[in-house]
Design an enzyme around this catalytic site. Structure first.
Site, PDB file in Angstrom:
ATOM      1  N   ASN A  44      23.715  21.205  -2.474  1.00  0.00           N
ATOM      2  CA  ASN A  44      25.282  21.116  -2.316  1.00  0.00           C
ATOM      3  C   ASN A  44      25.481  20.791  -1.004  1.00  0.00           C
ATOM      4  OD1 ASN A  44      27.044  22.696  -4.234  1.00  0.00           O
ATOM      5  ND2 ASN A  44      25.162  23.676  -4.464  1.00  0.00           N
ATOM      6  N   HIS A  90      29.774  30.601  -5.259  1.00  0.00           N
ATOM      7  CA  HIS A  90      28.767  31.398  -6.050  1.00  0.00           C
ATOM      8  C   HIS A  90      28.726  30.857  -7.591  1.00  0.00           C
ATOM      9  CE1 HIS A  90      27.115  35.188  -7.067  1.00  0.00           C
ATOM     10  NE2 HIS A  90      27.745  35.275  -8.228  1.00  0.00           N
TER      11      HIS A  90
HETATM   12  C1  GRF Z   1      23.981  27.326  -5.496  1.00  0.00           C
HETATM   13  O1  GRF Z   1      23.864  27.449  -7.076  1.00  0.00           O
HETATM   14  C2  GRF Z   1      25.210  28.071  -5.029  1.00  0.00           C
HETATM   15  O2  GRF Z   1      26.210  28.542  -5.849  1.00  0.00           O
HETATM   16  C3  GRF Z   1      24.250  29.227  -4.748  1.00  0.00           C
HETATM   17  O3  GRF Z   1      23.151  28.816  -4.183  1.00  0.00           O
HETATM   18  C4  GRF Z   1      22.944  27.403  -4.867  1.00  0.00           C
HETATM   19  C5  GRF Z   1      22.306  26.587  -3.762  1.00  0.00           C
HETATM   20  O4  GRF Z   1      21.912  25.594  -4.343  1.00  0.00           O
HETATM   21  N1  GRF Z   1      25.123  30.147  -3.494  1.00  0.00           N
HETATM   22  P1  GRF Z   1      21.272  24.214  -3.426  1.00  0.00           P
HETATM   23  O5  GRF Z   1      20.244  24.603  -2.415  1.00  0.00           O
HETATM   24  O6  GRF Z   1      22.651  23.849  -2.904  1.00  0.00           O
HETATM   25  O7  GRF Z   1      20.983  23.296  -4.482  1.00  0.00           O
END
Ligand code: GRF
Length: 188
Positions: A14, A103
């Protein structure tokens, strides 16, 4: 240009989606990445992208020095992208309405302490839900309870595993998180 601070402890997909999105659209830049895990994938991304990063521990997380360090980047938003620790009240009060979290489920269902990653997806599958999704919300003093900004939904199939559902959820996240941040910056 807006300044963003990202808190993350995981692989950082992300964080990467946000970094790339704003590199192209130029309205913001990620000026700092904060992590509580020295070996988190997100730190490799920060290094590669030449973004300053900070590794915190339980003690430094609660120190006013951290507040001062964060303030020095003048963030328009602090973005939690896979950060698991509860945010101290002092930090929430120092940046009112400026901390957002993502989330991987449709809150208020499947939220709260311990509900992260595959725990969430397994709970959704076990409950035979027909849909899941993502929630982008403000952060308050309680886990996963701040005001909802955006939710997006996806189907859950009978044959879904936590892995296949996580992949679908990540796609939603990578699309909606940067764009929601942009919307918040535009309307701040
Ligand atoms: C995501 O699924 C987010 O919703 C949660 O943690 C995960 C992080 O994933 N809070 P990444 O490290 O960004 O792949």
């Amino acid at each position: 240009m807006h300044s963003l601070i990202i808190f993350a402890s995981g692989t950082g997909t992300n964080a990467y989606a946000i970094i790339e999105y704003f590199k192209k659209n130029g309205k913001a830049k990620v000026s700092l990445v904060v992590s509580n895990k020295a070996n988190a994938g997100v730190l490799e991304i920060a290094k590669r992208e030449e973004i300053p990063f900070l590794i915190i521990d339980r003690k430094t997380f609660h120190e006013t020095l951290l507040l001062e360090q964060l303030s020095s980047y003048k963030p328009s938003l602090i973005v939690l992208a896979g950060f698991l620790w509860k945010i101290p009240d002092a930090l929430i009060h120092a940046f009112p309405g400026k901390i957002v979290n993502i989330h991987p489920a449709l809150l208020p269902s499947y939220g709260g302490k311990g509900m992260y990653g595959h725990n969430v997806h397994n709970a959704v599958i076990t409950a035979k839900e027909k849909e899941s999704g993502i929630t982008i919300h403000y952060v308050d003093e309680h886990y996963d309870e701040g005001d909802v900004i955006v939710q997006a939904r996806c189907k859950v199939g009978q044959n879904d595993s936590a892995d296949t559902l996580a992949k679908r959820i990540h796609k939603l996240e990578h699309f909606y998180f940067p764009r929601t941040i942009e919307f918040l910056l535009d309307t701040q």
